[in-house]
Scaffold this active site. Sequence first.
Site, mmCIF file in Angstrom:
data_model
loop_
_atom_site.group_PDB
_atom_site.id
_atom_site.type_symbol
_atom_site.label_atom_id
_atom_site.label_comp_id
_atom_site.label_asym_id
_atom_site.label_seq_id
_atom_site.Cartn_x
_atom_site.Cartn_y
_atom_site.Cartn_z
ATOM 1 N N SER A 95 0.846 -1.192 0.000
ATOM 2 C CA SER A 95 0.000 0.000 0.000
ATOM 3 C C SER A 95 0.881 1.242 0.000
ATOM 4 C CB SER A 95 -0.888 0.018 1.251
ATOM 5 O OG SER A 95 -1.543 1.268 1.410
ATOM 6 N N TYR A 108 -1.217 -0.792 10.575
ATOM 7 C CA TYR A 108 -1.410 -1.137 9.169
ATOM 8 C C TYR A 108 -0.242 -0.659 8.316
ATOM 9 C CZ TYR A 108 -3.492 -1.158 4.487
ATOM 10 O OH TYR A 108 -3.738 -1.354 3.149
#
Length: 211
Positions: A95, A108
């Site tokens: 990501s 995350y």
Amino acid sequence: MLAQSAENKIHAFPLDVTDREATENTVRDIETRLGPISLAVFGAGTYRRDSLSTFDAAAIGEMVGLNIMGTVNCLQAIMPAMTTRRSGRIAVMASVAGYTGLPGAAGYGATKAALINLCEALYPELERQGVQMTIINPGFVDTPLTRQNDFPMPFLISSESAAEYIMRGLERGKFEIAFPWRMKVVLKLLKALPPSLRFALTRRMLREEQT
């Protein structure tokens, strides 16, 4: 896992990628039934927003177990066969959140940063063995998971558009596939700033309960 046979049919292989032994068995099963895997895309992952008030080691541990170790288990299962054949491509879903630390994404973002680092480290050795590595770094994509977010998602794109970005990048043999380009540029520029300027900007992302 999903696999595509020579007959162009999709076959589902139910699997918990956090189970290392099951992952290795599933990869062997796929290659036995359908033939050698030429392209493997590892995309299992989850997200949980965090802050100082909700910081939870167990929750972060679950993200580490799935986002990082789930991918590591898949890599361990697939790399020996590909390097033996000296062919194949592995794509790992990370990501743009892995570029720099952002409020609300401590756990995350850390898992995605680890995947980026992992792929960068493996790339030269895999390339020497005839295997190509790709890292996929999406921004916000409209999915059931992101629909649960209660904060603005700049440059949000559809899952169909994301699939097109990924397919084009894989066809071109790119190492990094990052999209949308504006989100990629913003976060890479943010990372390049001196800490004082970077934190001046990320402070603006704080919520009331985080102050």
